[in-house]
Design a protein around this motif. Sequence first.
Motif: not given
Length: 232
Positions: A100-117
Amino acid sequence: MITQTEAIVLKTIKYGDSSHIVKVYTQDYGILSLIAASGGKKGKKTKSYFSALNVISIIIYYKEKQNLHRLKEVSYHNKNIEIGNHVGISAIKFFLAEVLNKLIAEEEINLDLYSFLKTKIDELNQTKSGLKYFHINFLYEISAYLGIKPNFCEEGQYFDLRDASLTNQLPQHGDYIDGLKLGLLKNYFCNGEKVNKIKVSQILDILIAFYNLHLGGLDHIKSREVMEVVFS
């Protein structure tokens, strides 16, 4: 300003003699880097919160467009969290946190991704069986939230890694899967067939190659070897 948010721990590195820099994926700000004191009695207690994929509540001194934010307070989001997970769960957490440290580079909010994680971390903490399959299922499922989900369950002789789809026409490049490897993916992801550790590793190789092609950065995952030893 002082603000509070939920966060998922991705990476922790030592900074000087008495501090750590903690990379987290937050519910309200996306990726953030925090500086946290780790010296003294309070600092040592604070450090214990930053294990891979812990879900924490943080209060920080946040400044927009600043790369590093100072941590004020931290606590577990789930007050009933069990400390000292099963060694297999810990190994998977270290592996997935590195990915995840390598895949997620975005600083913008992504509530769907956060909820999934957050949901998947809760599932992992409670997993009693089928643990050796968790990481490949996770990597397959998260692709939908990254906009590149492959579909292995359609008709076709070749799976085009570039297009993330099946086709009956031989792709005019080398980034495709067919034959036994394609059959393995179909049997596991589409038909629910259980596979042995060798085939789990083969599936993982394919998923990593897929992510490397689309997002890059997964050439060498240090924690993979440890995880595979745990499940050997």
